[in-house]
Design a protein around this motif. Structure first.
Motif, short mmCIF file in Angstrom:
data_model
loop_
_atom_site.label_atom_id
_atom_site.label_comp_id
_atom_site.label_asym_id
_atom_site.label_seq_id
_atom_site.Cartn_x
_atom_site.Cartn_y
_atom_site.Cartn_z
N LEU A 1 1.37 -7.23 6.59
CA LEU A 1 1.87 -6.20 5.67
C LEU A 1 0.70 -5.62 4.87
N LEU A 2 0.90 -4.42 4.37
CA LEU A 2 -0.14 -3.79 3.53
C LEU A 2 0.12 -4.26 2.09
N SER A 3 -0.83 -5.00 1.52
CA SER A 3 -0.58 -5.65 0.22
C SER A 3 -0.53 -4.64 -0.92
N SER A 4 -1.13 -3.46 -0.73
CA SER A 4 -1.16 -2.49 -1.83
C SER A 4 0.08 -1.58 -1.82
N ARG A 5 0.95 -1.78 -0.82
CA ARG A 5 2.16 -0.97 -0.74
C ARG A 5 3.40 -1.81 -1.04
N LEU B 1 8.08 2.38 5.32
CA LEU B 1 7.93 3.83 5.48
C LEU B 1 6.70 4.19 6.32
N PHE B 2 5.70 3.30 6.28
CA PHE B 2 4.38 3.60 6.87
C PHE B 2 4.44 4.13 8.31
N VAL C 1 9.28 -4.12 -4.67
CA VAL C 1 8.44 -5.31 -4.87
C VAL C 1 7.23 -5.24 -3.93
N PHE C 2 6.12 -5.89 -4.33
CA PHE C 2 4.93 -5.94 -3.46
C PHE C 2 4.97 -7.22 -2.60
#
Ligand code: ADP
Length: 342
Positions: free
Chosen positions: A93-97, A104-105, A136-137
């Motif tokens: 997963l992208l941690s900053s999203r 959505l990516f 939530v992240f």
């Protein structure tokens, strides 16, 4: 749905050549959950990476929905890849999203209109049970929740195929069960074909319809999961199965011997699947034939949704009648393996 023909992959490094896949052929049907099991280094990741074209095969072909994906241009490949979702052992997963923006990516990359994309993300988060975690992240989620996000993201572009690369290997057994149940539900609800690789026969046992065993770069056995559990055809599948089913004769019973009093004794493993697991076949055998029996060991488990049982019996009596009794059990659809015959 996926047709793999004579697939070979050789990795060439400056010092050596590694044959990671050796003439692999497999046919995976639409709508099934197909498992590929093998030990570490057997070639599983290479196979799955060839299917989504992260690795280029050395030779052979892979047809997905009739299209040979080994001969696509870069442009065609981008579209073909959208029809193949993938989930990973470490979630990726992208941690900053946020959770929402992770799902959505892929829709952003596919340039889906914003309104439609946001609706899709909402419905996917609902599907995987994370509607309340949208903002939530990833680092605020448990492993199981992270994998649910991974699954939602993999489904964003409505793929026909979901590939799972050891998706439950980093999870505890209870979380593994809930993720596998989610995959089963998705398979049924969306009619999506799932191909998973694993080193864990428990995963195969819980969700797969069919399984291929890969050993040393080659497919050594392919079959229906229930059939493989009841009658494994290779020592590799036997060792995977015995790791998850308590079907070995315990050591202290291996030398068990009743005082025979001039009679014959044999120790047999009786395997029963599905409806026959609920029938009193053993007691009717004992009524029908003049033999006696000791139950040495027994258990009932489930393979996917089907009961699967194992009994180890010592049967004592006249040799000819014992043979008839075993034929009777076979005629009732039970698998019989003679472990000892004195
Ligand atoms: P598995 O997923 O079953 O553990 P892999 O497909 O990762 O197996 O590996 C199969 C074989 O290919 C192993 O011998 C491994 O060392 C080798 N291998 C995998 N990737 C590479 C690579 N990029 N370069 C060289 N050898 C590789």
């Amino acid at each position: 749905m996926i047709e793999i023909k004579n697939l070979t992959k050789v990795y060439r490094t400056p010092t050596q050549e590694v044959l990671a896949l050796d003439d692999v052929s497999l046919s995976i049907n639409k709508g099934e959950i197909f498992g590929i099991i093998g030990l570490s280094g057997a070639g599983k990741s290479t196979l799955i990476r060839c299917i989504n074209m992260l690795e280029k095969p050395t030779s052979g072909s892979i047809l997905v929905g009739g299209q040979n994906i080994t001969s696509l241009s870069k442009h065609e490949l981008r579209f073909a890849r959208q029809k193949i979702g993938m989930i990973f052992q470490h979630f990726n997963l992208l941690s900053s999203r946020t959770v929402f923006d992770n799902v959505l990516f892929p829709l952003e990359i596919a340039r889906k209109p914003s309104q439609e994309a946001r609706k899709k993300v909402e419905s996917l988060l609902e599907l995987v049970g994370l509607a309340d975690k949208a903002k939530v992240f990833p680092d605020q989620l448990s492993g199981g929740q992270k994998q649910r996000v991974g699954i939602a993201r993999a489904l964003a572009n409505d793929p026909q195929i979901l590939l799972s690369d050891e998706a439950t290997s980093a999870l505890d057994p209870q979380t593994t069960r809930s993720i596998l149940k989610l995959l089963k539900d998705i398979n049924r609800q969306l009619d999506i074909t799932i191909l998973l690789i694993t080193h864990d026969m428990n995963v195969i046992k819980q969700v797969c319809d069919r399984v291929a065993v890969i050993d040393n770069s080659r497919i050594v056995e392919v079959g229906d999961v229930l059939t493989m559990f009841s009658n494994p055809g290779t020592s590799t599948s036997r060792s995977f199965i015995s790791a998850v089913m308590k079907n070995e004769l315990p050591e202290d019973l291996a030398n068990f011997q009743t005082d025979l009093d001039h009679q014959h004794s044999c120790v047999v493993r009786v395997s029963f699947i599905g409806p026959s697991a609920g029938e009193p076949i053993i007691s009717s055998m004992l009524r029908k034939f003049d033999i006696t029996s000791n139950i040495l060991f027994g258990n009932i488990d489930r393979v996917k949704d089907t009961p699967f049982g194992n009994l180890i019996l010592e049967l004592i009596g006249d040799a000819a009648i014992l043979a008839q009794a075993m034929d009777y059990l076979r005629s009732k659809g039970l698998e019989i393996e003679v472990l000892k015959n004195d």
